[in-house]
Design a protein around this motif. Structure first.
Motif, PDB file in Angstrom:
ATOM      1  N   TYR A 102       0.961  -1.182  -0.115  1.00 49.61           N
ATOM      2  CA  TYR A 102       0.116   0.042   0.078  1.00 49.61           C
ATOM      3  C   TYR A 102       0.961   1.425   0.008  1.00 49.61           C
ATOM      4  O   TYR A 102       1.872   1.516   0.783  1.00 49.61           O
TER       5      TYR A 102
ATOM      6  N   HIS B 150       0.984  10.991  10.180  1.00 49.34           N
ATOM      7  CA  HIS B 150       0.080  10.233   9.268  1.00 49.34           C
ATOM      8  C   HIS B 150       0.326   8.750   9.689  1.00 49.34           C
ATOM      9  O   HIS B 150      -0.801   7.792  10.066  1.00 49.34           O
TER      10      HIS B 150
ATOM     11  N   CYS C 172      -6.804   5.875   5.376  1.00 55.85           N
ATOM     12  CA  CYS C 172      -5.823   5.251   4.871  1.00 55.85           C
ATOM     13  C   CYS C 172      -5.879   3.689   5.902  1.00 55.85           C
ATOM     14  O   CYS C 172      -5.575   2.679   5.108  1.00 55.85           O
TER      15      CYS C 172
ATOM     16  N   GLU D 241      -1.803   5.632  11.528  1.00 57.38           N
ATOM     17  CA  GLU D 241      -2.708   4.734  10.970  1.00 57.38           C
ATOM     18  C   GLU D 241      -2.184   3.253  11.938  1.00 57.38           C
ATOM     19  O   GLU D 241      -2.993   2.720  11.959  1.00 57.38           O
TER      20      GLU D 241
ATOM     21  N   CYS E   3       0.404   5.279   0.187  1.00 58.69           N
ATOM     22  CA  CYS E   3      -0.491   6.589   0.200  1.00 58.69           C
ATOM     23  C   CYS E   3      -0.411   7.364  -1.057  1.00 58.69           C
ATOM     24  O   CYS E   3       0.672   7.664  -1.522  1.00 58.69           O
TER      25      CYS E   3
HETATM   26 ZN    ZN Z   1      -2.201   7.512   3.854  1.00 53.96          ZN
END
Ligand code: ZN
Ligand code: AMP
Length: 467
Positions: free
Chosen positions: A29, A244, A219, A248, A31
């Motif tokens: 993944y 961020h 996210c 997460e 962002c």
């Molecule tokens: Zn993100």
């Protein structure tokens, strides 16, 4: 020896091993863009780095599921929607389309899934409900829901996995409503933001009333929905480490009780002419700005992947000129090999591939990877000048470059100026010819003609020309 990557979680270079017991499938993944403007060259460094990582994992035989989200609701977007008196969909749709076009122009493979945050509101709410049930989230007086760092830590969880934090100065229960804040102001952060009139029509119903999600929870929801509660690789620019990515981890592990991500990879920043990019300094470039100056997307891609992702990179227009020269050397060598190989096809020879693999296994050491390519160009040019290569050897050399280039992803020179759609048609025609489906190949030729392009078959391979 296998691939080694620097893991921000352990702050060390580690052997990459997927969670899949069969060692085959990899969930990755990155962002994605916040679609409130055209992506700039710094953003592109990070996205091209993600593409390179995915391509190298595939080169190493992994079956990668590459996810890149589209952040289509957050503070900056809402401010723009309000100021421009438009709708969320109309505003973000324009920049999302531009982003996907630019991604293609830069030779990036389309991620397998590009989830939009606004389509994952139910998943976002479900995570917040879990956090509420576990006592890690709470509703504040303003109706917003916050993540409680104190509660999370009292469950034995660590907040501050990617960056070192100083909790001594933290005041329990202090809150931060905005999506972006500094390490010094670590505080309970917003999961769900209660509706305020400035949000206009950007609002959803939730068990806590009307509102919208915070950026960080988006996210967590998209990545876990598509890749599962635990997955292999999470990428982003280094500025996302805090808050961020830290948030997460906290939200995801707080809700599931399981480890969220095994390897965290962060790309270092890009500077332009030695300075942080800014519109006021006149050193702010989107991809479109650079294309308008006459540079090709392949040159920009080359420059972006010429230095290690862990080093701050100084992007300069002079560097782009250098990229043009470097690519011309490769083009010339590859062109001559094509001429000599003619219709001969062969498997790749070992040496270039071995050197390239050793370089890239070492935490994606592209500088050493390119050095191997340029050594190979020099040796090959020597052999070509001596007439000491057979057609079969030229075919094998060509196959080696193509294998290396399946990772570097530099578009062929002849196709560099044709739009991606036209290049895709050319590739489809090549595939049809290879499969001896001449009817289909002729149809594609006609289709290209209708779009204003002809194919010239030359000993160097097919070339696209405008009619
Ligand atoms: Zn993100
Ligand atoms: P944004 O659209 O602002 O959310 O950023 C998209 C991605 O670009 C994130 O992964 C950022 O970390 C990354 N990014 C932003 N600025 C730069 C820069 N100057 N150099 C490298 N990456 C950047």
């Amino acid at each position: 020896m296998g691939l080694k990557l620097f893991n921000t979680l352990t702050r060390s270079v580690q052997e990459f091993t997927p969670l899949d017991p069969a060692g085959k499938h990899v969930g990755m993944y990155c962002c994605g863009p916040t679609v409130y403007d055209f992506a700039h060259i710094g953003n592109w460094r990070t996205f091209v780095f993600a593409d390179l990582t995915r391509r190298y994992l595939e080169f190493r035989g992994y079956d990668v599921k590459h996810v890149m989200n589209i952040t289509d609701v957050e503070d900056k977007i809402i401010r723009n929607v309000r100021e421009k008196k438009t709708t969320l969909k109309e505003f973000t749709g324009k920049y999302e389309a531009a982003f996907l076009e630019d991604l293609k122009a830069l030779g990036c493979h389309a991620p397998h899934v590009t989830p939009r945050a606004t389509e994952y509101i139910a998943e976002i709410i479900a995570i917040i409900e879990k956090l509420m049930a576990r006592g890690i989230a709470y509703k504040a007086a303003d109706g917003s829901v916050y993540f409680s760092i104190e509660k999370y830590r009292s469950c034995g969880c660590t907040y501050g996995r990617l960056v070192k934090l100083n909790f001594d100065e933290m005041r329990t229960g202090e809150r931060v409503a905005s999506d972006e804040y500094e390490k010094e102001s670590v505080a309970d952060f917003a999961l769900w933001k209660a509706y305020v009139p400035e949000d206009g029509e950007v609002t959803w119903d939730s068990p806590w009333g009307k509102g919208r999600p915070g950026w960080h929870i988006e996210c967590s929801a998209m990545s876990m929905k598509v890749l599962g509660e635990s997955f292999d690789l999470h990428l982003g620019g280094e500025d996302l480490m805090f808050p961020h990515h830290e948030d997460e981890i906290a939200q995801s592990e707080g809700a599931t009780g399981k480890p969220f991500v095994k390897h965290w990879l962060h790309g270092a920043f890009l500077l332009v002419e030695g300075k942080k990019m800014s519109k006021s300094l006149g050193n702010f470039f989107t991809l479109r700005d650079l294309l308008a100056k006459g540079y090709h997307a392949r040159e920009i891609r080359y420059l972006l992947i010429s230095a290690s992702y862990r080093e701050t990179f100084n992007f300069t227009l002079e560097g782009l000129q250098g990229a043009r020269t470097a690519l011309a050397r490769i083009d010339e060598c590859v062109g001559k090999l094509r001429e000599l190989a003619g219709a001969t096809t062969a498997g790749p020879e070992g040496e270039l591939i071995a050197q390239f693999t050793t370089a890239m296994d070492d935490d994606l050491n592209v500088a050493a990877g390119w050095a191997a390519v340029f050594d190979w160009v020099r040796d090959t040019n020597k052999k070509l000048a001596d007439n000491s290569l057979t057609a079969a050897q030229a075919g094998a050399a060509l196959a080696s470059w193509e294998k290396v280039n399946s990772v570097f992803g530099i578009t062929a020179a002849a196709q560099a100026e044709a739009p991606a759609e036209i290049v895709a048609l050319l590739e489809a025609r090549q595939a049809a010819r290879k499969a001896k489906d001449f009817k289909r190949s002729d149809e594609i030729r006609d289709e290209l003609k209708a779009k204003g392009w002809i194919i010239e078959d030359s000993p160097k391979g097919p070339k696209l020309k405008r009619i």
